[in-house]
Enzyme design. Sequence first.
Site, PDB file in Angstrom:
ATOM      1  N   ARG A 342     -11.768 -59.320  94.878  1.00  0.00           N
ATOM      2  CA  ARG A 342     -13.347 -59.559  95.181  1.00  0.00           C
ATOM      3  C   ARG A 342     -13.454 -59.981  96.528  1.00  0.00           C
ATOM      4  O   ARG A 342     -14.545 -60.635  96.742  1.00  0.00           O
ATOM      5  CB  ARG A 342     -14.195 -60.105  94.080  1.00  0.00           C
ATOM      6  CG  ARG A 342     -13.995 -59.906  92.862  1.00  0.00           C
ATOM      7  CD  ARG A 342     -14.505 -58.635  92.183  1.00  0.00           C
ATOM      8  NE  ARG A 342     -15.782 -58.621  92.327  1.00  0.00           N
ATOM      9  CZ  ARG A 342     -16.648 -58.969  90.993  1.00  0.00           C
ATOM     10  NH1 ARG A 342     -15.938 -58.996  89.875  1.00  0.00           N
ATOM     11  NH2 ARG A 342     -17.662 -58.882  90.913  1.00  0.00           N
ATOM     12  N   ARG A 346     -20.200 -61.320  97.624  1.00  0.00           N
ATOM     13  CA  ARG A 346     -21.556 -62.422  98.088  1.00  0.00           C
ATOM     14  C   ARG A 346     -21.310 -63.606  98.902  1.00  0.00           C
ATOM     15  O   ARG A 346     -21.940 -64.069  99.452  1.00  0.00           O
ATOM     16  CB  ARG A 346     -22.304 -62.597  96.553  1.00  0.00           C
ATOM     17  CG  ARG A 346     -23.306 -61.343  96.487  1.00  0.00           C
ATOM     18  CD  ARG A 346     -23.882 -61.705  95.206  1.00  0.00           C
ATOM     19  NE  ARG A 346     -22.630 -61.701  94.371  1.00  0.00           N
ATOM     20  CZ  ARG A 346     -23.154 -61.914  92.981  1.00  0.00           C
ATOM     21  NH1 ARG A 346     -23.994 -61.844  92.522  1.00  0.00           N
ATOM     22  NH2 ARG A 346     -22.026 -62.157  92.084  1.00  0.00           N
ATOM     23  N   ARG A 355     -26.544 -56.283 101.615  1.00  0.00           N
ATOM     24  CA  ARG A 355     -26.863 -56.296 100.337  1.00  0.00           C
ATOM     25  C   ARG A 355     -28.373 -56.667 100.228  1.00  0.00           C
ATOM     26  O   ARG A 355     -29.130 -56.212  99.104  1.00  0.00           O
ATOM     27  CB  ARG A 355     -26.107 -57.215  99.767  1.00  0.00           C
ATOM     28  CG  ARG A 355     -26.228 -57.446  98.221  1.00  0.00           C
ATOM     29  CD  ARG A 355     -25.940 -56.149  97.276  1.00  0.00           C
ATOM     30  NE  ARG A 355     -26.007 -56.484  95.891  1.00  0.00           N
ATOM     31  CZ  ARG A 355     -27.366 -56.517  95.563  1.00  0.00           C
ATOM     32  NH1 ARG A 355     -28.252 -56.284  96.133  1.00  0.00           N
ATOM     33  NH2 ARG A 355     -27.489 -56.930  94.301  1.00  0.00           N
ATOM     34  N   ASP A 391     -16.659 -50.491  91.939  1.00  0.00           N
ATOM     35  CA  ASP A 391     -16.825 -51.188  90.583  1.00  0.00           C
ATOM     36  C   ASP A 391     -16.103 -50.381  89.380  1.00  0.00           C
ATOM     37  O   ASP A 391     -16.116 -49.503  89.526  1.00  0.00           O
ATOM     38  CB  ASP A 391     -18.387 -51.775  90.193  1.00  0.00           C
ATOM     39  CG  ASP A 391     -18.269 -52.774  89.450  1.00  0.00           C
ATOM     40  OD1 ASP A 391     -18.514 -54.026  89.824  1.00  0.00           O
ATOM     41  OD2 ASP A 391     -18.228 -52.590  88.311  1.00  0.00           O
ATOM     42  N   TYR A 467     -16.997 -53.441  77.968  1.00  0.00           N
ATOM     43  CA  TYR A 467     -18.398 -53.365  78.640  1.00  0.00           C
ATOM     44  C   TYR A 467     -19.104 -52.305  77.586  1.00  0.00           C
ATOM     45  O   TYR A 467     -20.365 -52.411  77.517  1.00  0.00           O
ATOM     46  CB  TYR A 467     -17.975 -53.024  80.000  1.00  0.00           C
ATOM     47  CG  TYR A 467     -18.010 -54.339  80.653  1.00  0.00           C
ATOM     48  CD1 TYR A 467     -19.258 -55.184  81.136  1.00  0.00           C
ATOM     49  CD2 TYR A 467     -16.904 -54.617  81.395  1.00  0.00           C
ATOM     50  CE1 TYR A 467     -19.079 -56.173  82.048  1.00  0.00           C
ATOM     51  CE2 TYR A 467     -16.645 -55.738  82.078  1.00  0.00           C
ATOM     52  CZ  TYR A 467     -17.669 -56.548  82.253  1.00  0.00           C
ATOM     53  OH  TYR A 467     -17.759 -57.602  83.025  1.00  0.00           O
TER      54      TYR A 467
HETATM   55  O1  CP3 Z   1     -12.374 -56.886  95.318  1.00  0.00           O
HETATM   56  C1  CP3 Z   1     -13.254 -56.058  95.875  1.00  0.00           C
HETATM   57  O2  CP3 Z   1     -13.806 -56.694  97.038  1.00  0.00           O
HETATM   58  C2  CP3 Z   1     -13.675 -54.770  95.512  1.00  0.00           C
HETATM   59  C3  CP3 Z   1     -14.860 -54.643  94.878  1.00  0.00           C
HETATM   60  C4  CP3 Z   1     -15.210 -55.005  93.190  1.00  0.00           C
HETATM   61  C5  CP3 Z   1     -16.285 -55.140  92.901  1.00  0.00           C
HETATM   62  N1  CP3 Z   1     -16.211 -55.467  91.593  1.00  0.00           N
HETATM   63  C6  CP3 Z   1     -17.771 -55.403  93.456  1.00  0.00           C
HETATM   64  C7  CP3 Z   1     -18.697 -55.829  92.861  1.00  0.00           C
HETATM   65  C8  CP3 Z   1     -14.051 -54.864  92.169  1.00  0.00           C
HETATM   66  C9  CP3 Z   1     -12.601 -54.988  92.511  1.00  0.00           C
HETATM   67  C10 CP3 Z   1     -14.662 -55.267  91.066  1.00  0.00           C
HETATM   68  C11 CP3 Z   1     -14.174 -55.369  89.708  1.00  0.00           C
HETATM   69  C12 CP3 Z   1     -14.840 -55.629  88.610  1.00  0.00           C
HETATM   70  N2  CP3 Z   1     -16.105 -55.623  88.495  1.00  0.00           N
HETATM   71  C13 CP3 Z   1     -14.372 -56.446  87.507  1.00  0.00           C
HETATM   72  C14 CP3 Z   1     -13.006 -56.795  87.533  1.00  0.00           C
HETATM   73  C15 CP3 Z   1     -12.662 -58.042  88.301  1.00  0.00           C
HETATM   74  C16 CP3 Z   1     -13.070 -59.317  87.746  1.00  0.00           C
HETATM   75  O3  CP3 Z   1     -13.810 -60.019  88.443  1.00  0.00           O
HETATM   76  O4  CP3 Z   1     -13.078 -59.542  86.548  1.00  0.00           O
HETATM   77  C17 CP3 Z   1     -15.378 -56.557  86.610  1.00  0.00           C
HETATM   78  C18 CP3 Z   1     -15.363 -57.361  85.429  1.00  0.00           C
HETATM   79  C19 CP3 Z   1     -16.317 -55.951  87.174  1.00  0.00           C
HETATM   80  C20 CP3 Z   1     -17.761 -55.825  86.497  1.00  0.00           C
HETATM   81  C21 CP3 Z   1     -18.948 -56.525  87.460  1.00  0.00           C
HETATM   82  N3  CP3 Z   1     -19.366 -55.880  88.607  1.00  0.00           N
HETATM   83  C22 CP3 Z   1     -19.487 -57.784  86.950  1.00  0.00           C
HETATM   84  C23 CP3 Z   1     -19.365 -58.432  85.834  1.00  0.00           C
HETATM   85  C24 CP3 Z   1     -20.484 -57.936  87.999  1.00  0.00           C
HETATM   86  C25 CP3 Z   1     -21.476 -58.900  88.008  1.00  0.00           C
HETATM   87  C26 CP3 Z   1     -20.909 -60.384  88.431  1.00  0.00           C
HETATM   88  C27 CP3 Z   1     -20.506 -60.542  89.907  1.00  0.00           C
HETATM   89  O5  CP3 Z   1     -19.602 -60.950  90.331  1.00  0.00           O
HETATM   90  O6  CP3 Z   1     -21.419 -60.291  90.830  1.00  0.00           O
HETATM   91  C28 CP3 Z   1     -20.523 -56.702  88.866  1.00  0.00           C
HETATM   92  C29 CP3 Z   1     -20.961 -56.615  90.211  1.00  0.00           C
HETATM   93  C30 CP3 Z   1     -20.306 -56.521  91.521  1.00  0.00           C
HETATM   94  N4  CP3 Z   1     -19.102 -55.702  91.624  1.00  0.00           N
HETATM   95  C31 CP3 Z   1     -20.714 -57.221  92.666  1.00  0.00           C
HETATM   96  C32 CP3 Z   1     -19.683 -56.381  93.469  1.00  0.00           C
HETATM   97  C33 CP3 Z   1     -19.477 -57.082  94.953  1.00  0.00           C
HETATM   98  C34 CP3 Z   1     -21.757 -57.951  92.933  1.00  0.00           C
HETATM   99  C35 CP3 Z   1     -22.791 -57.165  93.276  1.00  0.00           C
HETATM  100  C36 CP3 Z   1     -24.058 -57.894  94.115  1.00  0.00           C
HETATM  101  O7  CP3 Z   1     -23.763 -57.786  95.199  1.00  0.00           O
HETATM  102  O8  CP3 Z   1     -24.938 -58.387  93.463  1.00  0.00           O
END
Ligand code: CP3
Length: 660
Positions: A342, A346, A355, A391, A467
């Site tokens: 990640r 943010r 964003r 994502d 999910y």
């Molecule tokens: O790693 C990276 O920089 C690449 C981008 C990436 C995102 N999500 C962007 C994202 C990756 C590899 C993921 C994987 C992901 N997404 C997982 C597996 C990794 C983990 O953390 O367990 C999961 C479970 C998700 C599902 C998901 N997407 C959730 C639970 C959330 C909300 C919670 C959170 O961390 O914000 C997201 C949203 C998300 N995916 C954001 C980002 C940058 C935040 C969105 C925002 O800007 O508000």
Amino acid sequence: MGRTFNQLRVVTFESRFSGEMSGLVERLGGQVRRAPSMREVVDPHCPEADQFAEELLAGRVDMVVFLTGVGARALMTTLEKTHPRAALVDALRKVTTVTRGPKAVAALREWGVTPTLSAPEPNTWREVVSVIDAAGRANAESPARTAGLNGRRVVVQEYGESNPELLEALRERGAEVKAIPIYAWALPEDLGPLQEAIRAIAAGEADILLFTSAQQVRNVLRVAGELGLENEFRAALRRTLIGSIGPTCSAALRQLGIGVDFEPDRGKMGDLVRGMARSAEMLLCRKRASDASGVDVNTASRVELIWPADLCGHRLDPLHDSAFLRACRREKTPYTPIWIMRQAGRYLREYRDLRAKVPFLEMCKRPELAAEVTLMAVDRLGVDAAIIFADILLVVEPLGVGLAFNEGEGPQILRPVRTGKDVDGLKEVDPVALSYVFDAVRMTRRALRPDVPLIGFCGAPFTVASYLIEGGASRHFQNTKALMYRDPGAWHALMERLVPALSGYLNGQIDAGAQAVQLFDSWVGCLSEEDYREFVLPHTDRLIHAIKPGSPIIYFGTDTSTLLAAMRDTGVDVIGLDWRVSLGRAWNYLGYDVAVQGNLDPVVLFATPAEIERRAKRILDEAEGRPGHIFNLGHGVLPNTPVDHVLALVDVVHEYSARK
Ligand code: CP3
């Protein structure tokens, strides 16, 4: 990788701290050329200082602004010649004293004066004005000394050239302002080193220039002009990196038509040198590439700047030889590669800025934005791999279940899958529906430096299914397990739907230019080993075998200590570990014929840099320098993590592992 200067030729213009600065550049692997460009001249007969002493002692001054430590001391030395220090100090204690930065604070403390107001970082004139404004507002109701500036008599201790913006801002607020130019900047007595440096720069023999004050910028250009080399000098700067200590220095550079390639977040010499060292190779390569293609590196977006690999003097196959891909193949590396799960998110100010204007899903669907954010994280952190911004849930949208990312709530599946009938109702996923991700991969690959691998990814079948079934995040995975236990047929049918969708998605990313892929099985640790082997493993195994050969596969999950052997048996190249296990023991248990990734607790990044360093070293010690360790966190980086701490982690991993 660009964590040191790697023998790049660095010119420093700093004078007072010339030795310190060049020492630091050398320690970070730079070939340094010292070109002191200024000399401080204290004016021993400064008439403004004499007048100031009279007025201060007569109580005709309301506020004194000290801009530098050296200047404050020089002023006191001058005043003391004609007036007793005790009387001066006493008078200073009665007026409002304002300091611009820690060095001025220290000077006042030496006299026993505590400044009434101190400007916060980054310690420019703007902070000086705003701290005065804030005090004025706070005291608006009372007749306190700091209330408002209207009609107040303010004296500013200046340094070098006058700062007309500061004086003007104070006058605009109604103050009666006097400046004391206690010392001035002149050219150095021995101009030789500076002239020689300017000749070398003009001849294209420098890679990086480091400016630590606005006056240096003006002096350097003046001497270049006097040598008749201004045009050559400016032309050479198009292929030379410019580092600036802070906003005032950058403004001076821009005013003279010189773009700034790097400015640290804090205006500290160490931050300038270390930050430049971290990114220099990358920035330089990009600057030279863009100069050749006529794109302005200081205004273009990252996506527009395309890497012509041949311009950067790299070996034949820089990607194949990258530390990250070598570690995936368990080959020896000169240091332990690191990337951060990640890493584009943010906790980065640049990400939040973007964003604020674009919803998350739209960012994913606009390839130029997804590529920009992917590149941004690599630029900012100096990590050894990029991961495409996307994502794990994007793949569920074409199944027809409805996907939303609500502000502050995380992802939501609008029509969760709970029954066999729901499973039957799912649409077949045509990878074309996800071509926006493939476009982002293609765009990123073109603009990413040629020796940094790009990781593609997807959610593993279990985590994506969880999910789909729960409809969002979950604690107990009650609905997921209920489907598994009550209707195993429906469960397996769902997994069978997901596997081809996910393999098509991953292979599309590989075709578009991803060098490796990661499966995120974030929540699989909620299962017993028995359930994992019965309900999940066969499907994950099929997915893994459907991925095109030639791209290493990383399989990551959390809370997986009991599942590790089963995960390894899928034949993946790398196992991602969370922080609950010891990396050393887990690797020993897995066997050294698989690589490992991990495993610092993301929460450790909220500790002090010293503690982060200690724990990162412990993980590196556990890996014992064996080939096949990729450093990472044990789970994704958390949204409020201080970026500085992430940078400190990247540095310690690179530096400590290179020494081992
Ligand atoms: O790693 C990276 O920089 C690449 C981008 C990436 C995102 N999500 C962007 C994202 C990756 C590899 C993921 C994987 C992901 N997404 C997982 C597996 C990794 C983990 O953390 O367990 C999961 C479970 C998700 C599902 C998901 N997407 C959730 C639970 C959330 C909300 C919670 C959170 O961390 O914000 C997201 C949203 C998300 N995916 C954001 C980002 C940058 C935040 C969105 C925002 O800007 O508000």
